[in-house]
Design a protein around this motif. Structure first.
Motif, PDB file in Angstrom:
ATOM      1  N   PHE B 109       0.827  -1.209   0.000  1.00  0.00           N
ATOM      2  CA  PHE B 109       0.000   0.000   0.000  1.00  0.00           C
ATOM      3  C   PHE B 109       0.868   1.269   0.000  1.00  0.00           C
ATOM      4  N   ILE B 110       2.149   1.092   0.303  1.00  0.00           N
ATOM      5  CA  ILE B 110       3.053   2.248   0.348  1.00  0.00           C
ATOM      6  C   ILE B 110       3.929   2.222  -0.904  1.00  0.00           C
ATOM      7  N   SER B 111       4.196   3.391  -1.444  1.00  0.00           N
ATOM      8  CA  SER B 111       5.007   3.497  -2.652  1.00  0.00           C
ATOM      9  C   SER B 111       6.352   2.792  -2.474  1.00  0.00           C
ATOM     10  N   GLU B 112       6.756   2.075  -3.514  1.00  0.00           N
ATOM     11  CA  GLU B 112       7.999   1.321  -3.456  1.00  0.00           C
ATOM     12  C   GLU B 112       9.186   2.225  -3.124  1.00  0.00           C
ATOM     13  N   ASN B 113       9.242   3.408  -3.753  1.00  0.00           N
ATOM     14  CA  ASN B 113      10.362   4.323  -3.517  1.00  0.00           C
ATOM     15  C   ASN B 113      10.430   4.757  -2.067  1.00  0.00           C
ATOM     16  N   VAL B 114       9.264   5.034  -1.486  1.00  0.00           N
ATOM     17  CA  VAL B 114       9.228   5.465  -0.089  1.00  0.00           C
ATOM     18  C   VAL B 114       9.783   4.362   0.807  1.00  0.00           C
ATOM     19  N   ARG B 115       9.371   3.115   0.507  1.00  0.00           N
ATOM     20  CA  ARG B 115       9.852   1.988   1.311  1.00  0.00           C
ATOM     21  C   ARG B 115      11.357   1.832   1.177  1.00  0.00           C
ATOM     22  N   LEU B 116      11.852   1.995  -0.072  1.00  0.00           N
ATOM     23  CA  LEU B 116      13.297   1.830  -0.281  1.00  0.00           C
ATOM     24  C   LEU B 116      14.074   2.934   0.428  1.00  0.00           C
ATOM     25  N   TYR B 117      13.562   4.161   0.400  1.00  0.00           N
ATOM     26  CA  TYR B 117      14.244   5.238   1.123  1.00  0.00           C
ATOM     27  C   TYR B 117      14.204   4.983   2.617  1.00  0.00           C
ATOM     28  N   GLY B 118      13.137   4.305   3.055  1.00  0.00           N
ATOM     29  CA  GLY B 118      13.075   3.886   4.454  1.00  0.00           C
ATOM     30  C   GLY B 118      14.244   2.980   4.822  1.00  0.00           C
ATOM     31  N   TRP B 119      14.568   2.038   3.927  1.00  0.00           N
ATOM     32  CA  TRP B 119      15.711   1.144   4.165  1.00  0.00           C
ATOM     33  C   TRP B 119      17.023   1.922   4.145  1.00  0.00           C
ATOM     34  N   VAL B 120      17.100   2.956   3.270  1.00  0.00           N
ATOM     35  CA  VAL B 120      18.316   3.780   3.234  1.00  0.00           C
ATOM     36  C   VAL B 120      18.505   4.427   4.600  1.00  0.00           C
ATOM     37  N   LEU B 121      17.419   4.994   5.155  1.00  0.00           N
ATOM     38  CA  LEU B 121      17.504   5.630   6.468  1.00  0.00           C
ATOM     39  C   LEU B 121      17.889   4.606   7.546  1.00  0.00           C
ATOM     40  N   PHE B 122      17.479   3.372   7.341  1.00  0.00           N
ATOM     41  CA  PHE B 122      17.777   2.326   8.324  1.00  0.00           C
ATOM     42  C   PHE B 122      19.254   1.964   8.299  1.00  0.00           C
ATOM     43  N   ALA B 221      14.365   0.801  -9.336  1.00  0.00           N
ATOM     44  CA  ALA B 221      14.466   1.632  -8.134  1.00  0.00           C
ATOM     45  C   ALA B 221      15.459   1.069  -7.129  1.00  0.00           C
ATOM     46  N   GLU B 222      15.488  -0.278  -6.982  1.00  0.00           N
ATOM     47  CA  GLU B 222      16.382  -0.889  -5.990  1.00  0.00           C
ATOM     48  C   GLU B 222      17.837  -0.532  -6.285  1.00  0.00           C
ATOM     49  N   ALA B 223      18.214  -0.666  -7.577  1.00  0.00           N
ATOM     50  CA  ALA B 223      19.602  -0.393  -7.942  1.00  0.00           C
ATOM     51  C   ALA B 223      19.933   1.084  -7.751  1.00  0.00           C
ATOM     52  N   LYS B 224      18.966   1.959  -8.056  1.00  0.00           N
ATOM     53  CA  LYS B 224      19.232   3.397  -7.951  1.00  0.00           C
ATOM     54  C   LYS B 224      19.270   3.850  -6.496  1.00  0.00           C
ATOM     55  N   VAL B 225      18.267   3.409  -5.721  1.00  0.00           N
ATOM     56  CA  VAL B 225      18.133   3.923  -4.357  1.00  0.00           C
ATOM     57  C   VAL B 225      19.058   3.191  -3.387  1.00  0.00           C
ATOM     58  N   LEU B 226      18.963   1.864  -3.349  1.00  0.00           N
ATOM     59  CA  LEU B 226      19.755   1.097  -2.378  1.00  0.00           C
ATOM     60  C   LEU B 226      21.160   0.818  -2.901  1.00  0.00           C
TER      61      LEU B 226
END
Lengths: 350, 282
Positions: B109-122, B221-226
């Protein structure tokens, strides 16, 4: 007497508040064909699943040849269950299905094939069915595959969970007789469950009648038919007349709120007279039979070779069956007398 | 002209498919044949873009390889992770299965990019993991962000539901009686799994594999963000060609090649693994 192959010592199973199987005590003799009969929900499937190891008993012991096997998992038990659904592997051929128990045991392919053909011959499956897909087989053929597969496991006891219930009448009769023959040929111990007493009668050496988790009566088919222990067994045998009676002061019995007295050889205060429909007859006078009641004929059915009459006596409906040569000949609108002899009735205490 | 009720009712869907599915494919294919760095679509026909890509000096094949490798690794990891969960959902959890399943769907239900940025913050230096470990134990968190391994982690995380639910469905299709019967006839757990459960659950397993592989090969997105561009995947190359580079013909040619490559792989798998034979319908 030889040691029983299987002994149930107070075996019970409880699901929450429900006592599905209630402390059964039973010895199964080597090589016998024992059938457990009971209506749906009587606990017979639960019993069979415990014997196969698919359920664990809540109490009591299951003893196989003197060895307690309560905690032995199904794959280690020398028993095999033929499921109601048959549980054939849909992605395998007839041959592969039959060979399954041999394959898991690591038997070589050539030997497996030889054994599969032997078993197919035993259950009367044509040899060219070996490579046939089981899903392409008819209901009767699938029964035979399931039976051959169970024998391939070479169990000491075979369990059957109503495998014939989905088969049409005529084929079922054939398969019942074949199963009986195979039982005789192989000498294995069979424990069969069904809700059809007719099926049990045809095949079994002994029948156990199960009701609400209990074994109500165990005996030969003849025993069960001639001497049902209680009203449940009597009624389960088919259509019977049950007349509630109570003792009179003068040694006779009264019931059906009729003025008539019944005769019976019993000492209890109250009970039921059980009379089979074919043992009742139309009589012309009150003294033409030991026991006679008066009623009104209100229905007549044909059962093929026999005729069935329904006689209303007060609130009660009695069923009388006569052969065609002995059909009711009187006036159907007038009261009729129905009688039977004391030796043809059964007195069951309440 | 007379049309039967079937074709007549299929017209709206047909138009939708033509406009939304076939037309873009035609446009992309046409663009891939246009003069490089131009917008001369439908006016020029040249294989120059393909020649550029297939030129041995061009290293774009590395992007293809990374995409396929990451997608394949994702499938393998997902199969290992999702199978036990799917088994639980199909067999063990009973009335809790619905709730557990819902929990796995919830992140969608949450945008994939938002979730991936969440992992970046983690995972980032001074982020949730690093900060917590530093405060409690006095040691820093692992430096895993912006690595290929992190990309794989992200892909496994994002595509888990797409493997989990087909697997659950596949396992739920295996009748309980068959497992019981196999046990009753002396089969060990491993034998039951190999001889009964796996072949009968195979349709669901295959669908899960194909779905996650295709999604993984198209992931960007995974390759770009994470991954922080530690690795360039092919979808990223396509995106660059369409945006910064403004070379739509080259991007289109890459897209067409990727489509052909994955299409061929999928068809090959479907052709080799005959579903009907696995299901025993033949």
């Amino acid at each position: 007497m030889a040691e029983p192959i299987l002994r149930l010592a107070g075996v019970g199973k409880t699901f929450g508040q429900l006592r599905a199987v209630d402390r059964l005590v039973l010895d199964v003799e080597e090589g016998e064909f024992l059938t457990i009969v009971g209506p749906s929900g009587s606990g017979k499937t639960t019993l069979l699943r415990m014997l196969a190891g698919l359920e664990t008993p809540s109490e009591g012991d299951i003893v196989l040849r003197g060895r307690r096997i309560n905690d032995l998992p199904p794959e280690k038990r020398p028993t095999c269950l033929v499921f109601q659904s048959l549980a054939l592997f849909p992605h395998r051929t007839v041959g592969q299905n039959i060979e399954f128990p041999l394959k898991v045991r690591g038997v070589a392919a050539a030997e497996r094939r030889r054994r599969a053909h032997e078993l197919m011959a035993m259950v009367r499956l044509p040899a060219d069915y070996y490579g046939k897909n089981v899903q392409k087989c008819s209901g009767g053929e699938r029964q035979r595959v399931a039976l051959a597969r169970a024998f391939a496991y070479d169990p000491e006891i075979l369990f059957f969970d109503e495998p014939l219930s989905a088969i049409d009448y005529k084929l079922r009769k054939t398969l019942e007789k074949e199963l009986k023959d195979i039982h005789k040929e192989t000498g294995k111990t069979f424990i069969y469950i069904t809700h059809s007493l007719e099926e049990a009668m045809v095949m079994s050496d002994r029948i156990g009648v199960m009701h609400q988790g209990r074994l109500v009566q165990v005996g030969t088919p003849e025993d069960i038919y001639q001497r049902p222990r209680n009203l449940f067994v009597a009624a389960f045998m088919g259509e019977v007349n049950q007349i509630p009676v109570r003792r009179n002061g003068n040694g006779t019995w009264e019931g059906l709120d009729l003025a008539g007295h019944f005769r019976a050889d019993a000492t209890a205060e109250r009970g039921h007279l059980v009379i089979r429909p074919e043992l009742m007859r139309f009589v012309s006078a009150r003294d033409a039979a030991d026991n006679v009641v008066e009623g009104l004929l209100y229905n007549e059915y044909s059962l093929g070779s026999r005729l069935q009459y329904q006689i209303r006596v007060g609130e009660k409906v009695l069923v009388v069956e006569r052969s065609r040569g002995d059909a009711f000949a009187g006036d159907p609108s007038a009261p009729v007398l129905v009688g039977w002899d004391v030796r043809d009735q059964l007195f069951l205490e309440d | 002209m007379r049309l039967g009720p079937g074709p007549r009712h299929a017209i709206p869907v047909g138009i939708l498919l033509l406009l939304g599915f076939a037309a873009p494919l035609v446009a992309v294919t046409a663009y891939s044949l246009a003069t490089p760095r131009s917008f001369d679509v439908f006016r020029s026909l040249t294989l120059a873009n393909y020649r550029t890509i297939l030129d041995p000096a061009n290293t774009v094949w590395l992007s293809f390889a990374w995409s396929l490798l990451l997608a394949a690794a994702t499938v393998v990891l997902l199969a290992a992770i999702a199978y036990p969960i799917a088994y639980g959902l199909a067999r063990l959890f009973g009335r809790w299965a619905g709730l557990v399943g819902l929990l796995f769907v919830f992140p969608l239900f949450i945008s994939e990019n938002v979730r991936l940025y969440g992992w970046v913050l983690f995972f980032i230096k001074g982020g949730v993991l690093d900060g917590t470990l530093r405060t409690l134990l006095g040691i820093g968190g692992p430096d895993v962000l912006f690595t290929p391994g992190m990309i794989l982690f992200g892909m496994v995380y994002v595509y888990l539901p797409f493997m989990l639910f087909p697997l659950t469905l596949g396992l739920a299709m295996v009748p309980r009686d068959l497992i019981d019967a196999a046990r009753d006839m002396g089969a060990s757990r491993l034998q039951i799994w190999r001889e009964v459960e796996l072949p009968l659950a195979m349709p669901g397993i295959l669908i899960g594999f194909l779905l996650t592989f295709v999604l993984g090969a198209g992931a960007v997105a995974e390759a770009k963000v994470l991954g922080g561009q530690s690795v360039i995947v092919i979808t990223h190359d396509i995106e660059i060609a369409f945006t910064y580079a403004q070379n739509w013909p080259l991007g289109s040619a890459l897209a067409v090649l990727l489509t052909l490559l994955i299409g061929t792989l999928v068809l090959l798998v479907l052709w080799r693994l005959d579903l009907d034979r696995i299901l025993g319908r033949r």
